[in-house]
Design a protein around this motif. Structure first.
Motif, short mmCIF file in Angstrom:
data_model
loop_
_atom_site.label_atom_id
_atom_site.label_comp_id
_atom_site.label_asym_id
_atom_site.label_seq_id
_atom_site.Cartn_x
_atom_site.Cartn_y
_atom_site.Cartn_z
N TYR A 122 0.82 -1.22 0.00
CA TYR A 122 0.00 0.00 0.00
C TYR A 122 0.86 1.27 0.00
CZ TYR A 122 -4.55 -2.14 0.10
OH TYR A 122 -5.69 -2.82 -0.27
N ARG A 123 2.17 1.09 -0.26
CA ARG A 123 3.08 2.25 -0.39
C ARG A 123 3.21 3.04 0.92
NH1 ARG A 123 2.85 -0.18 -4.94
NH2 ARG A 123 2.63 0.93 -6.94
N ASP A 124 2.96 2.36 2.02
CA ASP A 124 3.15 3.00 3.33
C ASP A 124 4.62 2.76 3.71
OD1 ASP A 124 2.98 4.00 5.85
OD2 ASP A 124 1.39 2.66 6.55
N TRP A 125 5.51 3.52 3.06
CA TRP A 125 6.94 3.24 3.10
C TRP A 125 7.70 4.17 4.03
CZ3 TRP A 125 7.14 3.81 -2.92
CH2 TRP A 125 6.72 2.62 -3.53
N SER A 126 8.84 3.67 4.54
CA SER A 126 9.83 4.55 5.15
C SER A 126 10.54 5.28 4.01
CB SER A 126 10.85 3.73 5.95
OG SER A 126 11.57 2.88 5.06
N GLU A 127 11.29 6.32 4.36
CA GLU A 127 12.05 7.04 3.32
C GLU A 127 13.03 6.10 2.61
OE1 GLU A 127 11.86 10.11 1.96
OE2 GLU A 127 9.99 10.20 3.11
N GLU A 128 13.61 5.22 3.40
CA GLU A 128 14.58 4.26 2.83
C GLU A 128 13.88 3.33 1.83
OE1 GLU A 128 16.57 2.15 5.94
OE2 GLU A 128 17.53 0.78 4.51
N GLN A 129 12.70 2.85 2.22
CA GLN A 129 11.95 1.97 1.31
C GLN A 129 11.55 2.72 0.04
OE1 GLN A 129 8.91 0.65 4.16
NE2 GLN A 129 9.54 -1.45 3.76
N LYS A 130 11.17 3.97 0.22
CA LYS A 130 10.73 4.76 -0.93
C LYS A 130 11.86 4.88 -1.96
CE LYS A 130 8.55 9.16 -2.08
NZ LYS A 130 8.10 10.46 -1.57
N SER A 131 13.06 5.19 -1.49
CA SER A 131 14.17 5.35 -2.45
C SER A 131 14.60 4.02 -3.05
CB SER A 131 15.35 6.08 -1.80
OG SER A 131 15.76 5.38 -0.66
N ARG A 132 14.33 2.93 -2.32
CA ARG A 132 14.68 1.61 -2.87
C ARG A 132 13.62 1.11 -3.86
NH1 ARG A 132 17.57 -2.83 -2.55
NH2 ARG A 132 16.72 -4.91 -2.20
N TYR A 133 12.34 1.27 -3.50
CA TYR A 133 11.30 0.60 -4.28
C TYR A 133 10.74 1.41 -5.44
CZ TYR A 133 11.49 -2.80 -0.54
OH TYR A 133 11.92 -3.74 0.34
N TRP A 134 10.74 2.74 -5.30
CA TRP A 134 10.14 3.52 -6.38
C TRP A 134 10.85 3.28 -7.72
CZ3 TRP A 134 5.60 4.60 -7.31
CH2 TRP A 134 5.23 5.57 -8.21
N PRO A 135 12.20 3.27 -7.73
CA PRO A 135 12.87 2.99 -9.01
C PRO A 135 12.56 1.60 -9.57
CG PRO A 135 14.42 3.93 -7.43
CD PRO A 135 13.16 3.61 -6.67
N GLY A 155 8.39 -2.62 -12.88
CA GLY A 155 6.98 -2.88 -12.69
C GLY A 155 6.63 -3.35 -11.29
N GLU A 156 5.32 -3.45 -11.08
CA GLU A 156 4.76 -3.75 -9.76
C GLU A 156 5.17 -5.13 -9.24
OE1 GLU A 156 2.91 -1.53 -8.07
OE2 GLU A 156 2.52 -2.88 -6.38
N SER A 157 5.17 -6.11 -10.14
CA SER A 157 5.46 -7.48 -9.70
C SER A 157 6.89 -7.59 -9.17
CB SER A 157 5.23 -8.43 -10.86
OG SER A 157 5.47 -9.74 -10.46
N ALA A 158 7.84 -6.99 -9.89
CA ALA A 158 9.25 -7.04 -9.46
C ALA A 158 9.40 -6.37 -8.09
CB ALA A 158 10.14 -6.34 -10.48
N PHE A 159 8.68 -5.28 -7.88
CA PHE A 159 8.71 -4.60 -6.58
C PHE A 159 8.22 -5.51 -5.47
CE2 PHE A 159 5.31 -2.53 -3.97
CZ PHE A 159 6.11 -2.25 -2.87
N ARG A 160 7.10 -6.17 -5.71
CA ARG A 160 6.53 -6.99 -4.64
C ARG A 160 7.44 -8.17 -4.29
NH1 ARG A 160 -0.04 -6.42 -4.85
NH2 ARG A 160 -0.02 -4.23 -5.42
N LEU A 161 8.08 -8.74 -5.32
CA LEU A 161 9.01 -9.84 -5.05
C LEU A 161 10.19 -9.35 -4.22
CD1 LEU A 161 9.09 -11.73 -8.48
CD2 LEU A 161 7.72 -12.20 -6.45
N GLN A 162 10.69 -8.17 -4.55
CA GLN A 162 11.82 -7.63 -3.80
C GLN A 162 11.40 -7.30 -2.37
OE1 GLN A 162 15.02 -7.48 -5.21
NE2 GLN A 162 15.41 -7.40 -2.99
#
Ligand SMILES: [Mg+2]
Length: 247
Positions: free
Chosen positions: A53-66, A72-79
């Motif tokens: 649900y994108r309720d991220w820490s700043e660290e998660q945001k910089s890691r996952y947004w790219p 894509g979404e699937s690669a993000f969820r696996l990571q």
């Protein structure tokens, strides 16, 4: 005269929270049994839901947004799954194992996804009188399976998925599209949704009468929004609509 009903889907027509809660509980016990990490399944499952649900820490945001932007979404969820397992349970999994976890979660969630009681019957009656349009935010990845699960296209006239549009709610453009599809003016429509920031702000941007499904949320004074109508639960939608129609 009221001609068109616009609806949000998640937590407005459909009980998304319940589906999430069911899938979260099953994910927790699955992780505990597969990885033998007693007591840590709940932490993992809760963190996974927050993550998707994108309720991220700043660290998660910089890691996952790219990752979302590039792969894509699937690669993000696996990571996300792989990172959370290491962080919370010290278990390392490969991509196929992470994929199995994700697919189980998605399947459990979709199996538990449904309309609130009485909503499908209400839509059938309302459709005799009004044009019905759903505007749902979110990526195709998550929204299309839900739309298909409840056969939403058989219950309403038009479905707009935010992830397929140039802008999502609360943008005026997506409400303009809904009004154009319904062939009506803003004053001839109401929009019903549970998110103040997306649904109520969006309706007001487009001068559409707003109906807020409050659930247990407080009215966030910082947003400066006064919904035109407030309902505690979606089961109050039919009475309000028929009152507006009659009045
Ligand atoms: Mg919603």
């Amino acid at each position: 005269m009221l001609k068109t009903l616009l609806f949000d889907m998640d937590d407005t027509l459909c009980d998304t929270r319940k589906a999430n809660a069911v899938a979260e509980a099953l994910l927790s016990s699955y992780v505990e049994s597969v990885f033998s990490v007693d007591g840590k399944g709940d932490l993992f499952a809760a963190a996974y839901i927050k993550g998707i649900y994108r309720d991220w820490s700043e660290e998660q945001k910089s890691r996952y947004w790219p990752i979302i932007q590039q792969q894509g979404e699937s690669a993000f969820r696996l990571q996300l799954i792989r990172d959370l397992l290491v962080e919370l349970t010290e278990c390392e999994v490969d991509v196929p194992q992470a994929d199995a976890i994700q697919q189980k979660f998605d399947q459990d969630r979709i199996d538990a996804f449904d309309f609130y009681p009485g909503i499908s019957e209400f839509l059938a009656e309302a459709r005799k009188v009004f044009t019905l349009v759903v505007i749902t935010n979110g990526p195709e990845f998550s929204q299309i399976p839900k739309v298909e699960r409840v056969k939403l296209s058989e219950h309403v006239d038009h479905i707009i998925i935010g992830g397929q549009e140039p802008e999502q709610k609360p943008a005026k453009s997506i409400f303009d599209k809904a009004l154009a599809l319904a062939g009506c003016q803003a004053h001839e429509a109401i929009h019903v949704g549970d998110s103040l920031a997306a649904d109520i702000a969006g309706a007001h941007n487009s001068h559409i009468t707003s109906v807020w499904i409050q659930h247990q949320q407080p009215l966030d004074a910082e947003l400066g929004l006064e919904p035109h109508h407030t309902l505690f639960h979606p089961d109050e939608i039919p009475k309000l609509v028929w009152d507006l129609h009659g009045g």
